[in-house]
Motif scaffolding. Structure first.
Motif, short mmCIF file in Angstrom:
data_model
loop_
_atom_site.label_atom_id
_atom_site.label_comp_id
_atom_site.label_asym_id
_atom_site.label_seq_id
_atom_site.Cartn_x
_atom_site.Cartn_y
_atom_site.Cartn_z
N ASN A 42 0.82 -1.21 0.00
CA ASN A 42 0.00 0.00 0.00
C ASN A 42 0.86 1.26 0.00
O ASN A 42 0.42 2.31 -0.48
N ALA A 43 2.08 1.19 0.52
CA ALA A 43 3.01 2.32 0.40
C ALA A 43 3.31 2.57 -1.07
O ALA A 43 3.36 3.71 -1.51
N LEU A 44 3.49 1.50 -1.82
CA LEU A 44 3.71 1.60 -3.27
C LEU A 44 2.51 2.24 -3.95
O LEU A 44 2.64 3.16 -4.76
N LYS A 45 1.32 1.76 -3.61
CA LYS A 45 0.10 2.30 -4.22
C LYS A 45 -0.12 3.76 -3.86
O LYS A 45 -0.54 4.55 -4.69
N ALA A 46 0.18 4.13 -2.63
CA ALA A 46 -0.06 5.50 -2.18
C ALA A 46 1.03 6.47 -2.60
O ALA A 46 0.74 7.60 -2.99
N GLY A 47 2.28 6.03 -2.53
CA GLY A 47 3.39 6.96 -2.72
C GLY A 47 4.22 6.77 -3.97
O GLY A 47 5.13 7.55 -4.22
N GLY A 48 3.96 5.71 -4.73
CA GLY A 48 4.74 5.47 -5.93
C GLY A 48 5.88 4.49 -5.70
O GLY A 48 6.10 4.00 -4.59
N LYS A 49 6.63 4.21 -6.77
CA LYS A 49 7.62 3.14 -6.72
C LYS A 49 8.75 3.39 -5.74
O LYS A 49 9.20 2.46 -5.07
N TRP A 50 9.25 4.64 -5.62
CA TRP A 50 10.38 4.88 -4.73
C TRP A 50 9.97 4.80 -3.26
O TRP A 50 10.71 4.28 -2.43
N VAL A 51 8.80 5.28 -2.96
CA VAL A 51 8.28 5.17 -1.59
C VAL A 51 8.02 3.70 -1.27
O VAL A 51 8.38 3.21 -0.20
N GLY A 52 7.41 2.99 -2.20
CA GLY A 52 7.13 1.57 -2.00
C GLY A 52 8.39 0.75 -1.83
O GLY A 52 8.47 -0.11 -0.95
N LEU A 53 9.39 1.02 -2.66
CA LEU A 53 10.67 0.29 -2.56
C LEU A 53 11.38 0.60 -1.25
O LEU A 53 11.91 -0.29 -0.59
N THR A 54 11.35 1.86 -0.84
CA THR A 54 11.96 2.24 0.44
C THR A 54 11.25 1.54 1.59
O THR A 54 11.90 0.99 2.49
N ALA A 55 9.93 1.55 1.57
CA ALA A 55 9.15 0.89 2.62
C ALA A 55 9.45 -0.61 2.66
O ALA A 55 9.64 -1.19 3.74
N LEU A 56 9.53 -1.23 1.50
CA LEU A 56 9.82 -2.66 1.42
C LEU A 56 11.20 -2.97 2.00
O LEU A 56 11.35 -3.89 2.81
N MET A 57 12.21 -2.19 1.60
CA MET A 57 13.57 -2.43 2.10
C MET A 57 13.65 -2.23 3.62
O MET A 57 14.32 -3.00 4.31
N LEU A 58 12.97 -1.23 4.13
CA LEU A 58 12.97 -1.00 5.58
C LEU A 58 12.25 -2.13 6.32
O LEU A 58 12.72 -2.58 7.37
N ASP A 59 11.13 -2.59 5.78
CA ASP A 59 10.39 -3.68 6.43
C ASP A 59 11.18 -4.99 6.40
O ASP A 59 11.15 -5.76 7.36
N ILE A 60 11.89 -5.24 5.32
CA ILE A 60 12.76 -6.42 5.25
C ILE A 60 13.90 -6.29 6.26
O ILE A 60 14.19 -7.21 7.02
N SER A 61 14.52 -5.12 6.29
CA SER A 61 15.69 -4.90 7.15
C SER A 61 15.37 -4.98 8.63
O SER A 61 16.19 -5.46 9.42
N LYS A 62 14.18 -4.52 9.02
CA LYS A 62 13.85 -4.53 10.46
C LYS A 62 13.69 -5.95 10.99
O LYS A 62 13.73 -6.16 12.20
N ALA A 63 13.55 -6.91 10.13
CA ALA A 63 13.54 -8.32 10.54
C ALA A 63 14.90 -8.98 10.32
O ALA A 63 15.36 -9.75 11.16
N ALA A 64 15.55 -8.66 9.21
CA ALA A 64 16.83 -9.29 8.89
C ALA A 64 17.90 -8.96 9.93
O ALA A 64 18.69 -9.83 10.31
N ALA A 65 17.91 -7.73 10.42
CA ALA A 65 18.96 -7.30 11.35
C ALA A 65 18.96 -8.09 12.66
O ALA A 65 19.98 -8.69 13.02
#
Length: 189
Positions: A42-65
């Motif tokens: 939904n970040a992608l849908k609301a904010g576009g590809k760069w917002v969506g990609l940033t949100a995805l990378m942050l959500d992945i990282s907060k678990a991977a770390a």
């Protein structure tokens, strides 16, 4: 004592609504579009590809770390590692920062597998979810088939009991969070 702190840290990191915050920085709210869940899609849908990609990378990282720190660096295993690997997804799905409403936890599940296996299981998961979503256009069914593919891969390539516990508990959470899509006869357009 380290395990307690890592478990708490993993849950709190998972609970941080990073997709919401990143999208709000762009002047939008991911909970106002799509299925109204506060995740990267939904970040992608609301904010576009760069917002969506940033949100995805942050959500992945907060678990991977925290999972990578626990398993790869500190060598934690057994029930503690299972709990630490599940904690970011539970935090994301039931965030106290969002009144215990959260996302569907796909990105955090992927992040946990990056922390556990670095690259091979995440690649299987990404290939599976991409293929099944394109073919089925139903996120719930795509998730189920991806989880089955991950289980088959683990049986043949990484038959560690710990990984099956993690996958089984993650599967339970993902099935619950995707229950409406699984029960729906409609497919996404």
């Amino acid at each position: 004592m380290t395990e307690y702190w890592l478990l708490l840290t993993a849950f709190i990191l998972g609970a941080l609504p990073l997709s919401v915050w990143v999208t709000q920085l762009a002047g939008k709210d991911p909970r106002a579009v799509g299925d109204r869940n506060p995740g990267a899609t939904n970040a992608l849908k609301a904010g576009g590809k760069w917002v969506g990609l940033t949100a995805l990378m942050l959500d992945i990282s907060k678990a991977a770390a925290p999972v990578g720190l626990a398993y790869q660096i500190l060598g934690i295993s057994g029930p503690w590692l299972v709990a630490i690997a599940l904690a970011p997804s539970l935090g994301h799905a039931y965030s106290p920062f969002l009144r215990f409403k959260g996302g569907k936890a796909l990105a955090t599940v992927l992040g946990a597998w990056i922390g556990l296996t670095l690259w091979d299981v995440p690649l299987v998961a990404l290939a599976g979810i991409s293929l099944w979503f394109i073919l089925l256009k139903n996120s719930g069914r795509a998730v189920i088939l991806t989880l089955l593919g991950m289980a088959v891969y683990l049986v043949f390539a990484r038959p560690e009991p710990l990984f099956f516990w993690v996958l089984g508990l993650q599967a339970t959470l993902l099935i619950w969070k995707h229950r409406f899509e699984l029960l729906s006869r409609k497919v996404k357009e």
